[in-house]
Write an enzyme that holds these catalytic residues in place. Structure first.
Site, PDB file in Angstrom:
ATOM      1  N   HIS A  62     -34.043  23.503   3.477  1.00 17.18           N
ATOM      2  CA  HIS A  62     -35.236  23.199   4.263  1.00 17.18           C
ATOM      3  C   HIS A  62     -35.741  24.482   4.886  1.00 17.18           C
ATOM      4  CE1 HIS A  62     -31.686  22.820   6.854  1.00 17.18           C
ATOM      5  NE2 HIS A  62     -32.446  23.256   7.848  1.00 17.18           N
ATOM      6  N   HIS A 302     -29.832  21.020  14.309  1.00 19.99           N
ATOM      7  CA  HIS A 302     -30.133  20.951  12.880  1.00 19.99           C
ATOM      8  C   HIS A 302     -29.063  21.763  12.167  1.00 19.99           C
ATOM      9  CE1 HIS A 302     -32.033  24.982  13.117  1.00 19.99           C
ATOM     10  NE2 HIS A 302     -32.461  24.565  14.295  1.00 19.99           N
TER      11      HIS A 302
END
Length: 378
Positions: A62, A302
């Site tokens: 990502h 994250h």
């Protein structure tokens, strides 16, 4: 909650390295209008900072936080590599999930995905997946990979006086756990269990079974069946291969002449032998070695700060568990990246760490310092 569709998945990909795979995933995200074309560089920069490999043959490439403005809409693109792809450090990936997320919503995606990817057997199942539906079923937790067996399916020292009572209790435990219907109960009671030796018996049925499960019953009474002692009855409800590991354990005990040990085990020992919990998560921790820290990272835990936290925990021998007080989560292994990310930790959330071992206090101090310093994000 992210709803996966077959259009999210590209099967039978054969890219030679992870950068090529990231290029492909970025292209898929761009073509579907989820990101702008420049997002690919953010994905590569993110990979250069820290590997996005999660474990169990899964990676989640990502973008970086400074490329979120290039995200048009939250979504994913998934690539399946049946032959695997080298993701560095000896890790092989069979499924790469490219994530586009505008803000903290990516934590929800990660939590949804990682929660079902921590079970045993996921990597092999992903490797062998033949179509998009199989992959979706795995990611959404609709594929049973481990047997249904917990403390509620164990009944020790039941006052049974005959085998009919033993089989009725074993079948009832499986029915009450949601593994099977009354059809299994009737089949258990009517059949003749198999004697494994030393008073240990085995009953199995596939009738009315919706999930493979195991039950374990011992009797407090002197009980006999077919001129043999009855001390323990193991029951299996089987509709897939999830019980094969437990059968293998029983077979090995038979081969080693150790089947009689099953008559003496307590609940925790049975769960350790036949359950799917890992020892480092089930170990009790000393409540005096617990501390609570507040996450300062603007975008929560994250993958990158999560990896930094896990790396810090892995430096110590102590068993370290963590839970999210803001979501009232269960304790998970602080040395497992997948399970830490699955806690869905956002900015301001409070995490309670418990440690057990000779270096427990040092571990908690180091974790606190790492969190205070921003876990690599300043």
């Amino acid at each position: 909650m992210l709803t996966l569709t077959t259009t999210d998945i590209s099967l039978a990909q054969t890219h030679t390295d992870k950068l090529s795979a990231i290029d492909f995933l970025a292209q898929q995200l761009t073509q579907r209008g989820l990101v702008k074309a420049d997002y690919v560089q953010g994905m590569k920069n993110r990979e250069a900072q820290n590997s996005t490999y999660l474990g169990n043959g899964i990676a989640i490439p990502h973008g970086t936080t400074d490329t979120r403005h290039l995200v048009e809409k939250t979504g994913v693109a998934i690539a399946h590599f049946p032959n695997g792809i080298d993701w560095g450090e000896g890790n092989r990936v069979y499924l790469a999930i490219g994530i586009a997320a505008k803000s903290d919503e990516h934590l929800g995606i990660l939590k949804q995905l990682t929660k079902v990817l921590s079970a045993d057997g996921v990597e092999q199942a992903l490797k062998n997946a033949k179509n998009e539906q199989e992959i979706i079923a795995l990611l959404e937790g609709n594929t049973q990979l481990s047997i249904n067996f917990d403390a509620s399916q164990i009944q020790l020292d039941f006052p049974a006086s005959d085998m009919v009572q033993m089989t009725a209790v074993a079948a009832g435990l499986l029915k009450n756990s949601g593994c099977a219907s009354s059809e299994l109960v009737a089949d258990f009671v009517s059949q003749s269990p198999t004697h494994l030796g030393e008073g240990v018996w085995l009953a199995c049925s596939s009738k009315g079974v919706s999930q493979s499960g195991m039950s374990f019953v011992t009797t407090a009474n002197q009980c006999r069946y077919e001129q043999q002692d009855v001390r323990t009855l193991i029951g299996f409800a089987a509709c897939n291969s999830a019980h094969h590991s437990q059968l293998k354990t029983i077979t090995e005990m038979l081969g080693n002449g150790e089947i009689g040990k099953l008559n003496t085990l307590n609940v925790l020992q049975l769960l350790s032998m036949f359950g799917d919990s890992t020892p480092d998560e089930s170990q009790p921790t000393d409540s005096s070695n617990s501390q609570t820290f507040t996450i300062k990272n603007a975008h929560g835990l994250h993958a990158r700060p999560g990896a930094m936290l896990v790396a810090c925990a892995k430096k110590f021998d102590a068993a370290i568990a963590v839970r999210n007080l803001d979501t009232d989560s269960q304790q998970v292994n602080a040395k497992s990246l997948m399970k830490v990310i699955a806690l869905g930790v956002k900015h301001g959330h409070k995490l309670e760490f418990s440690a057990d071992g000779h270096d427990a206090q040092a571990a908690l101090e180091a974790i606190g310092q790492a969190i205070q310093s921003g876990l690599g994000e300043g």
